[in-house]
Scaffold this motif. Structure first.
Motif, PDB file in Angstrom:
ATOM      1  N   GLY A  51      62.905   0.377  83.686  1.00 36.46           N
ATOM      2  CA  GLY A  51      63.233  -1.013  83.944  1.00 36.46           C
ATOM      3  C   GLY A  51      62.429  -2.023  83.156  1.00 36.46           C
ATOM      4  O   GLY A  51      62.547  -3.225  83.394  1.00 36.46           O
ATOM      5  N   THR A  52      61.638  -1.555  82.176  1.00 35.26           N
ATOM      6  CA  THR A  52      60.810  -2.483  81.401  1.00 35.26           C
ATOM      7  C   THR A  52      61.564  -3.067  80.209  1.00 35.26           C
ATOM      8  O   THR A  52      61.072  -4.013  79.581  1.00 35.26           O
ATOM      9  CB  THR A  52      59.537  -1.787  80.895  1.00 35.26           C
ATOM     10  N   LYS A  53      62.715  -2.515  79.875  1.00 33.86           N
ATOM     11  CA  LYS A  53      63.512  -3.041  78.766  1.00 33.86           C
ATOM     12  C   LYS A  53      64.958  -3.227  79.221  1.00 33.86           C
ATOM     13  O   LYS A  53      65.530  -2.348  79.854  1.00 33.86           O
ATOM     14  CB  LYS A  53      63.450  -2.104  77.560  1.00 33.86           C
ATOM     15  N   HIS A  54      65.534  -4.386  78.878  1.00 33.37           N
ATOM     16  CA  HIS A  54      66.904  -4.712  79.266  1.00 33.37           C
ATOM     17  C   HIS A  54      67.644  -5.253  78.049  1.00 33.37           C
ATOM     18  O   HIS A  54      67.083  -6.026  77.267  1.00 33.37           O
ATOM     19  CB  HIS A  54      66.925  -5.763  80.380  1.00 33.37           C
ATOM     20  N   MET A  55      68.917  -4.873  77.944  1.00 41.24           N
ATOM     21  CA  MET A  55      69.734  -5.376  76.848  1.00 41.24           C
ATOM     22  C   MET A  55      71.069  -5.856  77.388  1.00 41.24           C
ATOM     23  O   MET A  55      71.721  -5.161  78.169  1.00 41.24           O
ATOM     24  CB  MET A  55      69.975  -4.278  75.801  1.00 41.24           C
ATOM     25  N   TYR A  56      71.483  -7.061  76.983  1.00 35.54           N
ATOM     26  CA  TYR A  56      72.757  -7.640  77.385  1.00 35.54           C
ATOM     27  C   TYR A  56      73.568  -7.935  76.123  1.00 35.54           C
ATOM     28  O   TYR A  56      73.076  -8.623  75.219  1.00 35.54           O
ATOM     29  CB  TYR A  56      72.538  -8.937  78.161  1.00 35.54           C
ATOM     30  N   ILE A  57      74.796  -7.446  76.068  1.00 35.29           N
ATOM     31  CA  ILE A  57      75.661  -7.695  74.922  1.00 35.29           C
ATOM     32  C   ILE A  57      77.016  -8.178  75.442  1.00 35.29           C
ATOM     33  O   ILE A  57      77.538  -7.663  76.427  1.00 35.29           O
ATOM     34  CB  ILE A  57      75.875  -6.425  74.063  1.00 35.29           C
ATOM     35  N   THR A  58      77.571  -9.168  74.775  1.00 33.94           N
ATOM     36  CA  THR A  58      78.898  -9.677  75.112  1.00 33.94           C
ATOM     37  C   THR A  58      79.843  -9.406  73.941  1.00 33.94           C
ATOM     38  O   THR A  58      79.473  -9.606  72.774  1.00 33.94           O
ATOM     39  CB  THR A  58      78.854 -11.178  75.408  1.00 33.94           C
ATOM     40  N   TYR A  59      81.052  -8.954  74.277  1.00 37.41           N
ATOM     41  CA  TYR A  59      82.052  -8.627  73.264  1.00 37.41           C
ATOM     42  C   TYR A  59      83.356  -9.362  73.560  1.00 37.41           C
ATOM     43  O   TYR A  59      83.664  -9.673  74.711  1.00 37.41           O
ATOM     44  CB  TYR A  59      82.378  -7.124  73.258  1.00 37.41           C
ATOM     45  N   LYS A  60      84.119  -9.599  72.519  1.00 31.77           N
ATOM     46  CA  LYS A  60      85.523  -9.951  72.669  1.00 31.77           C
ATOM     47  C   LYS A  60      86.349  -8.791  72.117  1.00 31.77           C
ATOM     48  O   LYS A  60      85.827  -7.947  71.380  1.00 31.77           O
ATOM     49  CB  LYS A  60      85.867 -11.245  71.931  1.00 31.77           C
ATOM     50  N   LEU A  61      87.609  -8.743  72.506  1.00 32.84           N
ATOM     51  CA  LEU A  61      88.491  -7.687  72.028  1.00 32.84           C
ATOM     52  C   LEU A  61      89.410  -8.228  70.940  1.00 32.84           C
ATOM     53  O   LEU A  61      90.041  -9.267  71.123  1.00 32.84           O
ATOM     54  CB  LEU A  61      89.339  -7.125  73.184  1.00 32.84           C
ATOM     55  N   VAL A  62      89.469  -7.508  69.848  1.00 34.31           N
ATOM     56  CA  VAL A  62      90.386  -7.829  68.765  1.00 34.31           C
ATOM     57  C   VAL A  62      91.159  -6.559  68.429  1.00 34.31           C
ATOM     58  O   VAL A  62      90.567  -5.567  67.988  1.00 34.31           O
ATOM     59  CB  VAL A  62      89.647  -8.343  67.514  1.00 34.31           C
ATOM     60  N   ASN A  63      92.467  -6.576  68.711  1.00 33.52           N
ATOM     61  CA  ASN A  63      93.299  -5.386  68.493  1.00 33.52           C
ATOM     62  C   ASN A  63      92.710  -4.170  69.202  1.00 33.52           C
ATOM     63  O   ASN A  63      92.625  -3.065  68.639  1.00 33.52           O
ATOM     64  CB  ASN A  63      93.464  -5.104  66.999  1.00 33.52           C
ATOM     65  N   ASN A  64      92.277  -4.386  70.439  1.00 35.30           N
ATOM     66  CA  ASN A  64      91.711  -3.336  71.304  1.00 35.30           C
ATOM     67  C   ASN A  64      90.406  -2.766  70.769  1.00 35.30           C
ATOM     68  O   ASN A  64      89.992  -1.672  71.165  1.00 35.30           O
ATOM     69  CB  ASN A  64      92.715  -2.206  71.530  1.00 35.30           C
ATOM     70  N   LYS A  65      89.726  -3.488  69.886  1.00 31.58           N
ATOM     71  CA  LYS A  65      88.424  -3.079  69.389  1.00 31.58           C
ATOM     72  C   LYS A  65      87.380  -4.112  69.819  1.00 31.58           C
ATOM     73  O   LYS A  65      87.630  -5.317  69.795  1.00 31.58           O
ATOM     74  CB  LYS A  65      88.436  -2.950  67.859  1.00 31.58           C
TER      75      LYS A  65
ATOM     76  N   VAL B  41      84.297  -6.486  69.550  1.00 35.50           N
ATOM     77  CA  VAL B  41      83.581  -7.229  68.519  1.00 35.50           C
ATOM     78  C   VAL B  41      82.422  -7.966  69.191  1.00 35.50           C
ATOM     79  O   VAL B  41      82.632  -8.796  70.081  1.00 35.50           O
ATOM     80  CB  VAL B  41      84.510  -8.234  67.810  1.00 35.50           C
ATOM     81  N   GLU B  42      81.196  -7.650  68.780  1.00 41.28           N
ATOM     82  CA  GLU B  42      80.006  -8.258  69.392  1.00 41.28           C
ATOM     83  C   GLU B  42      79.922  -9.739  69.049  1.00 41.28           C
ATOM     84  O   GLU B  42      80.041 -10.134  67.890  1.00 41.28           O
ATOM     85  CB  GLU B  42      78.761  -7.538  68.902  1.00 41.28           C
ATOM     86  N   ILE B  43      79.696 -10.565  70.074  1.00 36.80           N
ATOM     87  CA  ILE B  43      79.561 -12.002  69.830  1.00 36.80           C
ATOM     88  C   ILE B  43      78.224 -12.545  70.320  1.00 36.80           C
ATOM     89  O   ILE B  43      77.831 -13.649  69.942  1.00 36.80           O
ATOM     90  CB  ILE B  43      80.719 -12.798  70.480  1.00 36.80           C
ATOM     91  N   GLU B  44      77.509 -11.796  71.134  1.00 37.25           N
ATOM     92  CA  GLU B  44      76.216 -12.279  71.637  1.00 37.25           C
ATOM     93  C   GLU B  44      75.386 -11.097  72.111  1.00 37.25           C
ATOM     94  O   GLU B  44      75.922 -10.141  72.671  1.00 37.25           O
ATOM     95  CB  GLU B  44      76.439 -13.262  72.787  1.00 37.25           C
ATOM     96  N   LYS B  45      74.073 -11.175  71.872  1.00 37.79           N
ATOM     97  CA  LYS B  45      73.192 -10.071  72.256  1.00 37.79           C
ATOM     98  C   LYS B  45      71.812 -10.614  72.606  1.00 37.79           C
ATOM     99  O   LYS B  45      71.249 -11.442  71.864  1.00 37.79           O
ATOM    100  CB  LYS B  45      73.086  -9.059  71.112  1.00 37.79           C
ATOM    101  N   HIS B  46      71.257 -10.165  73.724  1.00 39.13           N
ATOM    102  CA  HIS B  46      69.917 -10.574  74.153  1.00 39.13           C
ATOM    103  C   HIS B  46      69.158  -9.346  74.637  1.00 39.13           C
ATOM    104  O   HIS B  46      69.712  -8.491  75.343  1.00 39.13           O
ATOM    105  CB  HIS B  46      69.988 -11.601  75.281  1.00 39.13           C
ATOM    106  N   CYS B  47      67.884  -9.285  74.264  1.00 41.23           N
ATOM    107  CA  CYS B  47      67.036  -8.178  74.695  1.00 41.23           C
ATOM    108  C   CYS B  47      65.763  -8.724  75.349  1.00 41.23           C
ATOM    109  O   CYS B  47      65.200  -9.730  74.887  1.00 41.23           O
ATOM    110  CB  CYS B  47      66.665  -7.298  73.501  1.00 41.23           C
ATOM    111  N   TYR B  48      65.331  -8.044  76.393  1.00 40.66           N
ATOM    112  CA  TYR B  48      64.158  -8.477  77.142  1.00 40.66           C
ATOM    113  C   TYR B  48      63.223  -7.288  77.353  1.00 40.66           C
ATOM    114  O   TYR B  48      63.678  -6.152  77.522  1.00 40.66           O
ATOM    115  CB  TYR B  48      64.562  -9.045  78.504  1.00 40.66           C
ATOM    116  N   GLU B  49      61.934  -7.572  77.329  1.00 43.55           N
ATOM    117  CA  GLU B  49      60.930  -6.531  77.562  1.00 43.55           C
ATOM    118  C   GLU B  49      59.866  -7.061  78.516  1.00 43.55           C
ATOM    119  O   GLU B  49      59.500  -8.245  78.457  1.00 43.55           O
ATOM    120  CB  GLU B  49      60.301  -6.090  76.247  1.00 43.55           C
ATOM    121  N   TYR B  50      59.395  -6.170  79.375  1.00 45.26           N
ATOM    122  CA  TYR B  50      58.401  -6.570  80.363  1.00 45.26           C
ATOM    123  C   TYR B  50      57.080  -6.906  79.688  1.00 45.26           C
ATOM    124  O   TYR B  50      56.552  -6.142  78.876  1.00 45.26           O
ATOM    125  CB  TYR B  50      58.203  -5.457  81.387  1.00 45.26           C
ATOM    126  N   ASP B  51      56.529  -8.082  80.025  1.00 42.03           N
ATOM    127  CA  ASP B  51      55.244  -8.532  79.525  1.00 42.03           C
ATOM    128  C   ASP B  51      54.231  -8.408  80.653  1.00 42.03           C
ATOM    129  O   ASP B  51      54.349  -9.094  81.678  1.00 42.03           O
ATOM    130  CB  ASP B  51      55.351  -9.987  79.048  1.00 42.03           C
TER     131      ASP B  51
END
Length: 289
Positions: free
Chosen positions: A252-266, A268-278
Motif C-alpha cells: 500500500g505504499t505505492k498507488h497508480m491511477y490512470i484514466t483512459y478513453k476508448l477509441v475503436n474499442n482500444k 487510449v491513456e489520457i491521464e496518469k498519477h502516481c503516489y508514494e508513501y512519504d
C-alpha cells in the motif's frame, strides 16, 4: 509464535474450503437447475433458473445440520420466498425441499437430483464441466467451462454463451482464469455503445488488485469477442465514457491511477498519477510514474 502462525494458516485455509453442488429438478411442476456454493462455515451462495426462461435467480443463505435455507429476494431487496432443502450435506443423490412464499400462502414441493459435486481440495477430476453463472443479459446466459486435476485447483478454461429460452449454444470462448464461484461473470456495457457486454474474472493479486477478461458484443451479430480492454481493477464511468485503472503495490505504499478513453474499442491513456508513501510526512505524495 511459529505454532500460532501455523494454526492461523490452517484455520484460514479451512475457512476458505468451498463445496460446489449442481442439481436439476423441479419446483412444483416447473423444471429448474440449481447450483450451490457453500463455505466450510455453512455460508452459502446459490443460483437457480427455471428452464423455460433461463434467467438466473440469486439465493443466499446457510447450510446447517444438512438443511440448506436460502432466501430469494425481489427487485427491491426484500425477501419474496424461502427455499428449504433437506439432506444436502449427505451423500445421497436425490433431495426434497419446499419453496415457501414470504407470506407462507404458497408452497411448492422441490425435488432435486445431484448431478455433480466437488470442493476446493478434493481429488476429483473433470474436464469441460459447465457451471451456471449468476448474471445474464436479456438474450443470453453464461456457463463457465471448468477443468480440474487431482492435485490442482479448479481452472476456468472457457465460457459458453447460450441463448435464453432455446438453450442454443451460440458461442464458446477459450480462457485461462482463476475460479471465483458463481460470480465470475459480470454483465455491463464496457465500451459504452448501449449494448450489454460481459467480463470473466481472471485473477487476483497482492492487495485489492484484480484483473478480468472483457468480452464485447458485436453490434451487428449475436456474437461476442475478447477485447483489448485490460488493466488492474478497472472501473467504467458510463457518464463520462471513461475507464479508470487503480493499481497499488508494496504493502500500500505505492498507488497508480490512470484514466483512459476508448477509441475503436482500444484504450487510449489520457491521464496518469502516481503516489508514494512519504515517511516524514506520513502520507502519500505524488511523484513521477
Amino acid at each position: 509464535m511459529k505454532q500460532i502462525v501455523t494454526a492461523l494458516l490452517v484455520l484460514i485455509s479451512f475457512a476458505s474450503i468451498s463445496q460446489v453442488r449442481m442439481f436439476s429438478g423441479t419446483i412444483g411442476k416447473y423444471p429448474i437447475h440449481l447450483v450451490t456454493y457453500s463455505y466450510s462455515d455453512g455460508d452459502t451462495r446459490a443460483i437457480y433458473a427455471y428452464d423455460k426462461h433461463d434467467t438466473p435467480i440469486s439465493i443466499n443463505g446457510r447450510l446447517s445440520n444438512n438443511t440448506l435455507t436460502l432466501d430469494e429476494l425481489g427487485g427491491n431487496g426484500a425477501a419474496v420466498a424461502t427455499l428449504e432443502l433437506y439432506g444436502i450435506g449427505l451423500s445421497q443423490r436425490t433431495f426434497k425441499g419446499k419453496w415457501i412464499s414470504q407470506d407462507r400462502k404458497v408452497v411448492y414441493d422441490i425435488l432435486l437430483t445431484k448431478e455433480h459435486e466437488f470442493d476446493s481440495y478434493d481429488e476429483s477430476t473433470f474436464d469441460s464441466l459447465e457451471l451456471m453463472q449468476s448474471e445474464s443479459t436479456s438474450d443470453f446466459y453464461f456457463k463457465l467451462v471448468l477443468s480440474k486435476s487431482a492435485d490442482d485447483d479448479v481452472r476456468v478454461t472457457g465460457v459458453r454463451v447460450y441463448q435464453k429460452r432455446t438453450d442454443k449454444l451460440m458461442q464458446e470462448l477459450d480462457l485461462d482464469c482463476q475460479f471465483r464461484g458463481l460470480s465470475s461473470v459480470s454483465v455491463a456495457d464496457y465500451n459504452f455503445d448501449g449494448i450489454d457486454d460481459f467480463s470473466v474474472f481472471e485473477a487476483s493479486y497482492a492487495g485489492p488488485n484484480t484483473t478480468s477478461v472483457y468480452i464485447l458484443r458485436d453490434p451487428n451479430a449475436n456474437q461476442f469477442f475478447i477485447s483489448e480492454i485490460s488493466g488492474v481493477s478497472l472501473e467504467f464511468d458510463a457518464g463520462e465514457k471513461l475507464i479508470h485503472e487503480y493499481n497499488q503495490c508494496c504493502a500500500g505504499t505505492k498507488h497508480m491511477y490512470i484514466t483512459y478513453k476508448l477509441v475503436n474499442n482500444k484504450m487510449v491513456e489520457i491521464e496518469k498519477h502516481c503516489y508514494e508513501y512519504d515517511e516524514e510526512k506520513d502520507e502519500l505524495v505524488e511523484g513521477n510514474c
